[in-house]
Scaffold this active site. Sequence first.
Site, short mmCIF file in Angstrom:
data_model
loop_
_atom_site.label_atom_id
_atom_site.label_comp_id
_atom_site.label_asym_id
_atom_site.label_seq_id
_atom_site.Cartn_x
_atom_site.Cartn_y
_atom_site.Cartn_z
N GLU A 49 -10.19 30.38 -43.40
CA GLU A 49 -9.91 29.56 -42.18
C GLU A 49 -10.53 28.43 -42.23
O GLU A 49 -10.29 27.40 -41.38
CB GLU A 49 -10.17 30.57 -40.98
CG GLU A 49 -9.14 31.64 -40.72
CD GLU A 49 -9.45 32.81 -41.56
OE1 GLU A 49 -10.38 33.04 -42.43
OE2 GLU A 49 -8.95 33.87 -41.23
N PHE A 111 -12.13 45.88 -31.30
CA PHE A 111 -11.95 45.57 -32.65
C PHE A 111 -11.76 44.19 -32.85
O PHE A 111 -10.80 43.77 -32.13
CB PHE A 111 -10.78 46.34 -33.31
CG PHE A 111 -10.61 45.96 -34.92
CD1 PHE A 111 -11.49 46.40 -35.68
CD2 PHE A 111 -9.49 45.53 -35.28
CE1 PHE A 111 -11.36 45.95 -37.16
CE2 PHE A 111 -8.98 45.16 -36.61
CZ PHE A 111 -10.13 45.46 -37.41
#
Lengths: 553, 171
Positions: A49, A111
């Site tokens: 990313e 999460f």
Amino acid sequence: MQLSGAEIIIKSLKEEGVEAIFGYPGGQILPFYDALYDSGLKHYLVRHEQGAAHAADGYARATGKPGVCVATSGPGATNLVTGIANAYMDSVPIIALTGQVPCGMLGKDSFQEADITGITLPITKHNYLVNDVKDLARTIKESFHIATTGRPGPVLIDLPKDVQVAKTKFKYPEDVSLKGYKPILKGNKGQIGQAAKLIGNAKRPVIYCGGGVIVSGANAELFRLAELTLSPVTTTLLGKGAFPETHPMSLGMLGMHGTKAANYAVSECDLLIAVGARFDDRVTGKIDEFAAKARVIHIDVDPAEIGKNVKVDVPIVGDVKKVLAQLNEKLEQQLSGEWQDKIAQWKEKHPLSYGANGKLKPQFIIEQIYEVTRGDAIIVTEVGQNQMWAAQYYKYTRPRTFISSGGLGTMGYGLPAAIGAQVGCPDSVVIDIAGDGSIQMNIQELATAVHYNIPVIVVILNNNFLGMVRQWQEIFYDRRYSYTEITGPDFVKLAEAYGAVGLRVTEPNEVKPALKKAIEAKRPVLIDFVVEREENVFPMVPPGGAIHKMLGG
Amino acid sequence: MRHILAVLVENNPGVLTRVAGLFSRRGYNIDSLTVGRTENSNISRMTIVVSGDDLVLEQVTKQLHKLIDVIKINDITSEQYVDRELVLIKVGADPTVRGEIMQIVDIFRARIVDIGRKTLIIECTGDEDKISAVIESLIPFGIKELVRTGKVAMLRGQKFTSINDNKEDDN
Ligand SMILES: Cc1ncc(C[n+]2csc(CCOP(=O)(O)OP(=O)(O)O)c2C)c(N)n1
């Protein structure tokens, strides 16, 4: 008709004229990727990313249009952080879209939950957490507006998964109304008059221009200012390309690794015209001695930059292009005199130079790149000595042809930024000038380049050192090379493993043929130039020193 | 020198974090910060007391302006203004000293808002000098707990720190 949040994002991006997106999917951004699938929008799957953020940044710097990057929540979003900080420091308009856990799960350490709006608060121009699909279109509209106007910068939009799924009517807003955001664009008439007066009375003016000139597209106005005033022009690293470095009145770069002519001129001038620049410490050195004999005119779109680091005699807040146009109208043609002669003498007496000794010198390679490309390439850099040599030994004549991480100094910026630049400018030759250290920070993006056949050329100036740090250790730490010797892989084999062309050059006479071959290849090429190991970047102003006291060169 | 800034902000989530973050990040000293809704429910008003010389103040103001959610900033320090702070003070007060405390409360036109077995809670509003004086006077009795709101301030007379969405009012 009701559209999902994801569809609204796609439509809004199209409304904004977005042509390329750099991203990486994951759980919480899945609805967006599903809508992207048959949207016709071009998306480039990066390999990390950070690469997406830098690619969006490189795209924006090369084209002047905002770059867009996308990541999933949590680790995807945090991987963008360096790229966002980099764009923030250099005022680059990028839009970062991040997936987020559904609204109901926010704040529960779910999460892959990360508070990315909190994390990026100090490194974005603005950011949003969208918690209602009805706000989505307006948020995107505002984001593009904020990112691209005034002093540009990154904007992040955090998109909880349920917001991407929820449906609402879509209507893209025509305008934005932000009570607290109205950049000042036109310069104050009185101030401009004052500036014109100072300029008229100046005997030894210097124009010091930064990235703001390029951002606002003011190079023609700047050129006119220089012609009218016969002021020599020095640029910052990010200002390269704002004024043709082939021009007799160009001083090249100033500051820590600037030219002697530039640093002497700034130290001796009686008027400093700062345009779209922010008096960074790498430019000013010891601040009390910077332009100590000069009155200062400071033109910038960001009022907070004015008076931040130095005292200013005439501040002008406004868009550089507009202000310069206003100012030029008030000026009369100045005549050449002693000052201009002095400048020419300095330039002649202190050219940038290195000890040519028949070995393969990094500076020589940059000169050869300039010759082979006839100065017509887009040069992207990593960080370190490679960056400084790329700045010093190639002559930039057009804006948006030198792309480099200035404010943050991010190793690993170059390759993904080059990919972004090449996507934005498919007809240009795009070259990433790299060190063997930096290139290893985002080397995985070679896979991206190969996958989409983005024909960037990576030039590694391979000295088996973290060269710039080694240079400081040599000069300031008694040659104690603490952890700056670095080994790399066999870069040629590595390039080939990725499916790119790999070349190695060890002799000066092989440089040009290799470069020509790379340009003709029309596919990603990596050239491993094995250079003199302990070459230094000169001249150099020791950190905190006055800029006219330079070492070497 | 201490300055009082009246700051109008969009009533968006996170706006307080943005402002507070800016101050700590850039090393500006906040003496106090209060925030609450205004006559317009979309807009909140902060009163920020900040110390620094003129250069620091200029930077504070400019940097605050860069926050998209900040609508308007007024440095009212050098203007005519009214400022008030509210303080709650819990003092030790066994019956032998209650009379004395009540006298002090009267003098300062403060109020007793809670009476416990061994304590009183005193509420007092006023400007800084008054609040300090009240606190000083109560110290001898033993201050068990003290909470203050921080300063709020408003310009006197015909001057306003507000934005008029309604153009007709502007004339
Ligand atoms: C991400 C990151 N980590 C560390 C640094 C500190 N740093 C600046 S220059 C440099 C050395 C760069 O080495 P290399 O890429 O080999 O380039 P060279 O200087 O040898 O041309 C380092 C470690 C940095 N700028 N960025």
